[in-house]
Design an enzyme around this catalytic site. Structure first.
Site, PDB file in Angstrom:
ATOM      1  CB  CYS A 127     -31.140 -13.284   3.358  1.00  0.00           C
ATOM      2  SG  CYS A 127     -29.328 -12.329   2.833  1.00  0.00           S
ATOM      3  CG  HIS A 164     -32.113  -8.462   4.765  1.00  0.00           C
ATOM      4  ND1 HIS A 164     -31.906  -9.084   5.697  1.00  0.00           N
ATOM      5  CD2 HIS A 164     -29.975  -8.569   4.737  1.00  0.00           C
ATOM      6  CE1 HIS A 164     -31.363 -10.890   5.883  1.00  0.00           C
ATOM      7  NE2 HIS A 164     -29.448  -9.631   5.195  1.00  0.00           N
ATOM      8  CD  GLU A 189     -35.381  -7.840   6.837  1.00  0.00           C
ATOM      9  OE1 GLU A 189     -35.743  -8.353   5.979  1.00  0.00           O
ATOM     10  OE2 GLU A 189     -34.301  -9.099   7.351  1.00  0.00           O
TER      11      GLU A 189
END
Lengths: 736, 229, 80
Positions: free
Chosen positions: B86, B203, B205
């Site tokens: 990002c 993302h 994560e």
């Protein structure tokens, strides 16, 4: 020197001025007058609401901190505490929607991290006028981008909330912002000054002429002079606040801070006087040392500035260097601007002169308290639905219209502008009955919801106040969470009008009754009066935020149906009145009461039953019946299923189908369960004396509702979903 | 093996990335401070999401000047693995470690939602546990993710098979509708020519634990771990 | 002295913000507006420098920091 006009400009009455003169033993100078006008404003002093707010229960074994600090604190067991609060930013958001909403987010975040907590979630209750008016769309678009711009940047997820539409909010939008933080239980920080001699540090952004008189602005009605008020709006800097957040939490973790206070709506004035008042000391500051962004600022302007992203903190002499090193690491100044002193006065120096010398107690605690007269308005009694509206000829059409109503329609257009996932705790994405956040490293989760229905409060403020609490708790029960604490934001018109004061008193008493019923403490909140534009008040709008705990996240429940063949049950009664319903208002076109009533005893039983059924893993889904009634609730259960599962249900012979489908009576939810669990489920319901009805089953790909074998509604889930999904974005389509 | 997660002022996915590497994948993980001059012996640098320096000038535009990024540049030149997520992707573009630039999303709004991604190149250190055409479901959250590069650069990118991830439908079609932010060639993830620096807008994560609704992001971290071991 | 630097998208790059403003203007009836390009303005307050130094330093600043040369172009002028 202080004439009538000056007093009026400061929203102080001649009697209040007399009191100031008596308290300080002389005429105040202009700066001192400004200080009193801020701290004695409705926004800071709660002078009209105090006597009623006292009726709210605020204690309980779980309460670590009740009202009176920057935020409430609730014990979560183990070593964690939840820190939370809701606050309004209505007036600034009307004047400049983007910055108004953004600084609202900034302000509530500071309230939370000032207490030593890392903010983990934001929610908003937003209310706007109808979207077919351009002005309302502009306000909504600005408010949503403001929240998004601030919250996303600082990295706190906006995980839920509510968006309501009603004509009473045209040109008087409500922006209520809630924040939840987590803190180690033994490391909560308060606004206090500690001992004389302690240095007072100014940290964060420089002071400019922003928002001078914002707090007094929030205490006055709007009129056509709006344009003139525009310079009052502060501009937010989420990047600066992110640095401030990290620096403060780091300094707190290292035990370097004695007391800390956000420079909120009343800037240096509020932070200096409140910290000293709480420690029973005096405080002395030198304005020449205050970092300033503009040249030639007067003491009046510096003391009253509402520049954002600033904090005042107190430490000890030997720790000043360490504090400054941490702030320097985050590229922030931390400047000693004064000291805690003996005595009980605020002393402010400017260019070698003592420009303010007033007792802090007078400023903070001796504002007059008003027992404002109240009177029940007579006209509301006449606004009762006397005869039932004609029976709709085409229920499918009505159903479609309801699904497209902006209050009911899907809010993804709003929520996808918010980063609702950052910090990776968000288990339920926006749209569920409550936001659910895991607590990392534990099997537990926090659940949060905001609720309030102003139409109910208009027709019956006492019941409306009760319902706000009851429904918020019901939302938590649906996901499987026990409520622990409440924060409230009370949005009303001008309290100097007896009818408004009556609404306020009734709502507060209703909320108090409901909170006692659920053994729930209110740990803080905010009152926003003077929500009137050109003399037209908003409906009484209490917004309730409830925080609850889920012991075992694996058992948490979502609103969507899970499996074909599951049984659908209605928990609670069928309901009997269309009064104050969204159907009556928006489809029939009659804004009529009476408001629904809530039987708090039944409500509690049903919620406890729902929690027990979830605990025993008997249910596959649970969803609260609210705006739009049973029909809309059922549709939402289908929309939230993974693959557009349909439902087929049958209505009883009584009541009339429009009433059965669209009434908004309380204490009702729709649950689904697998047929194998039905026996245990019914046994449990019987022992708990829960009224319930078998509605039908999860089946096919359509929402089919029958009565006595006749089809009333039959709509494919995909089509219904499309209507519900596209309604809101269609208002905002860029026209090319 | 050792991971380093960089903290810029304004990073806000630093703790998330750290959590996943450390608590989900049990890897030794360090925070690296933007003012430092030392990568402390790490094997993979992760530039996390956020709003470095508020993104007030352009996303990622100021972070690229931080002292640590000069170390990262050299680390990358030596073949070290760099993952930009990002805002980290935006920093890598500004730094010139990846070609192109980011424009505002085509609908001019911040977008936070799950998207589907097609793996276009599964022979990178970041995707080797996947197969070409495999579809992942991972969230995005950004304002400026609309990838742009001049035509000659796009030619290069395609020629070198640098497009790693593309916005797609759930069945892997890279349609215009699936291209939520308007990126050229539906680009969601892009690798440098040497194949050791990946930037991706989604993302991973946020999609590495079942409780968060998807574990497809694990593939990215697992690929790195398997590449390094 | 004061320098103004104007940064805007290159002609070849789609400017969705500008497009949106254009559409809004059209919907308000300002049909004579043919195109809108949106940009950023930076006003730099700097030490007095001779023209030839400005000619080097200002483009350097603009190229390196204020604009992203892949998508943006810039112009500059001396304000005072």
């Amino acid at each position: 020197m202080i004439d009538k006009k000056t007093l009026e400009e400061h929203n102080l009455t001649p009697e209040e001025y007399q009191r100031i003169v008596e308290l300080i033993g002389r005429e105040p100078n202009l700066t001192e007058l400004g200080i009193f006008s801020l701290m004695w404003s409705e926004h800071c002093s709660y002078k009209s609401s105090k006597i009623h707010l006292k009726k709210l229960p605020t204690t309980g074994p779980q309460v670590i901190q009740g009202p009176g600090e920057n935020a409430g604190v609730i014990d979560l067991g183990e070593d964690l505490a939840a820190v939370f609060k809701i606050e309004s930013h209505n007036h600034p958001s009307f004047i400049e929607p983007y910055q108004g909403a953004a600084t609202g987010v900034g302000g509530i975040l500071r309230d939370i991290f000032t207490m030593g907590a890392r903010p983990i979630a934001l929610l908003d209750s937003l209310r706007f006028g109808p979207l077919d008016q351009t002005a309302n769309r502009v306000i909504m678009e600005g408010v949503v981008s403001g929240i998004s711009g601030y919250g996303n940047s600082i990295g706190v997820p906006t995980v839920g909330g509510e968006v309501y539409f009603h004509p009473c909010y045209s040109l008087n939008p409500l922006v209520n912002v809630f924040c939840l933080g987590l803190a180690p239980k033994d490391k909560i920080f308060y606004a206090r000054a500690g001992r004389p001699g302690n240095p007072v540090l100014y940290v964060g952004a420089k002071t400019g002429r922003d928002g001078i008189h914002g707090a007094t602005m929030a205490s006055a009605e709007f009129d056509e002079n709006l344009e003139k008020k525009r310079p009052n709006v502060q501009v937010g800097d989420p990047f600066k606040e992110k640095l401030l957040l990290e620096a403060c939490l780091e300094a707190m973790a290292q035990g370097l801070i004695i007391g800390i206070q956000d420079m909120g709506a009343a800037g240096l004035t509020c932070s200096t006087t409140e910290m000293a008042a709480k420690s029973g000391t005096g405080i002395e500051i030198n304005l020449d040392l205050v970092p300033q962004r503009e040249e030639g600022m007067t003491p009046y302007e510096i003391m009253l500035s509402e520049s954002q992203e600033r904090m005042l903190l107190v430490t000890t002499e030997e720790k000043v260097g360490q504090v400054q090193a941490i702030f320097a690491k985050w590229d922030l100044d931390a400047v000693v601007i004064g000291r805690v002193i003996e005595g009980k006065n605020l002393k402010v120096w400017f260019k070698g002169e003592l420009v303010v010398d007033v007792p802090v107690e007078a400023v903070v605690n001796l504002c007059p308290v008003y027992h404002r007269p109240w009177k029940e308005p007579t006209e509301r009694g006449q606004q009762i639905l006397k005869e039932l509206p004609s029976h709709p000829s085409d229920f499918n059409r009505v159903f479609r219209q309801l699904l497209a109503s902006p209050t009911i329609a899907d809010k993804e257009w709003v929520f996808r502008q918010y980063d609702h996932m950052v910090q990776i705790n968000t288990v339920f994405l926006p749209g569920a009955d409550a936001a659910v956040l895991r607590i990392k490293g534990t099997p537990q989760a926090l659940a949060v919801t905001l609720d309030g229905n102003s139409a109910y409060c208009y027709f019956n403020p006492r019941e409306g106040g009760k319902i706000a609490v009851a429904e918020a708790c019901r939302n938590l029960a649906c996901v499987g969470a026990r409520p622990l604490g409440v924060t409230n934001c009370l949005n009303f018109g001008n309290p100097e009008k007896p009818e408004i004061m009556w609404e306020f008193k009734e709502v507060v008493e209703g909320m108090a009754e409901a909170c006692r019923n659920f053994n729930l403490p209110i740990t803080g909140g905010n009152v926003s009066f003077y929500n009137e534009t050109e003399g037209n008040p908003i409906y009484p709008t209490p917004v309730v935020g409830v925080v609850g705990l889920i012991d075992d996240l694996k058992k948490a429940l979502r609103p969507g149906f899970q499996n074909q063949g599951d049984l659908i049950y209605l928990l609670g009664p069928w309901g009997e009145s269309l009064g104050a319903s969204l159907y009556l208002r928006e489809i029939v076109g009659q804004e009529k009461g009476p408001a629904p009533r809530v039987d708090l005893h039944l409500e509690k039983k049903i919620q406890e039953f729902c929690l027990e059924a979830i605990h025993q893993e008997l249910l596959h889904s649970a969803h609260d019946i609210s705006e739009g009634g049973l029909a809309v609730c059922l549709a939402e259960c289908c929309f939230h299923s993974e693959s557009f599962l349909g439902a087929r249900i049958a209505l009883p012979p009584e009541p009339r189908p429009d009433i059965a489908l669209f009434n908004e009576d309380q204490s009702r939810l729709i649950v689904s369960l697998s047929p194998e669990k039905e026996k245990t489920f019914l046994q449990l319901a019987e022992t708990k004396e829960i009224p319930l009805t078998h509605l039908g089953e999860v089946t096919g790909q359509a929402i089919t509702i029958t009565q006595a074998g006749q089809i009333i509604i039959d709509l494919s889930v995909a089509e219904a979903y499309q209507i519900w999904k596209t309604s809101l974005p269609n208002f905002f389509k860029i026209k090319s | 093996m050792k991971f380093g997660v960089v903290i810029f002022p304004g990073s806000n996915c630093d703790y998330d990335t750290y959590w996943v590497l450390k608590e989900v994948f049990h890897q030794e993980t360090l925070f690296l401070w933007h003012k430092d001059h030392d990568l402390r012996g790490i094997d993979c640098v992760v530039l996390p999401g956020g709003f470095s320096y508020g993104d007030y000038l352009r996303s990622g535009a100021i972070a690229r000047f931080s002292p640590l990024m000069q170390e990262v540049r050299e680390f990358a030149a030596r073949g070290g693995l760099v993952l930009g997520i990002c805002n980290g992707f935006q920093v890598l573009l500004e730094l010139g470690l990846l070609p192109g630039a980011m424009l505002r999303n085509k609908n001019l709004k911040f977008l936070c939602q799950f998207v589907h991604l097609k793996i276009n190149n599964a022979e990178t250190p970041f995707t080797n546990q996947g197969r070409p055409g495999q579809v992942l479901r991972i969230p995005i959250a950004h304002y400026d993710g609309n990838f742009y590069a001049p035509p000659e650069t796009m030619e290069e990118i395609k020629k070198n098979n640098q497009i790693v991830l593309q916005y797609s439908t759930s069945t892997g079609e890279t349609t215009e509708e699936a291209n939520v932010n308007g990126s050229l060639e539906n680009i969601a993830g892009l690798i440098n020519q040497q194949g050791n620096v990946l930037g991706m807008m989604p993302h991973p994560e946020r999609a590495s634990e079942a409780v968060l609704g998807s574990q497809d992001g694990r593939l990215i971290f697992q690929s790195i771990i398997s590449w390094l071991s | 002295m004061k320098i103004r630097v104007l940064v805007s998208f290159k002609e070849s790059v789609l400017d969705p913000q500008g497009q949106t403003v254009k559409n809004a203007l059209h919907s308000l009836g300002y049909d004579f507006v043919k195109d809108v390009r949106q940009g950023k303005v930076f006003e730099l307050e700097i030490d007095d420098l001779p023209r030839e130094q400005l000619e080097v330093k200002i483009p350097e600043i603009a190229d390196k920091v204020l604009a992203n040369p892949i998508i943006e172009k810039f112009e500059w002028e001396i304000l005072e």
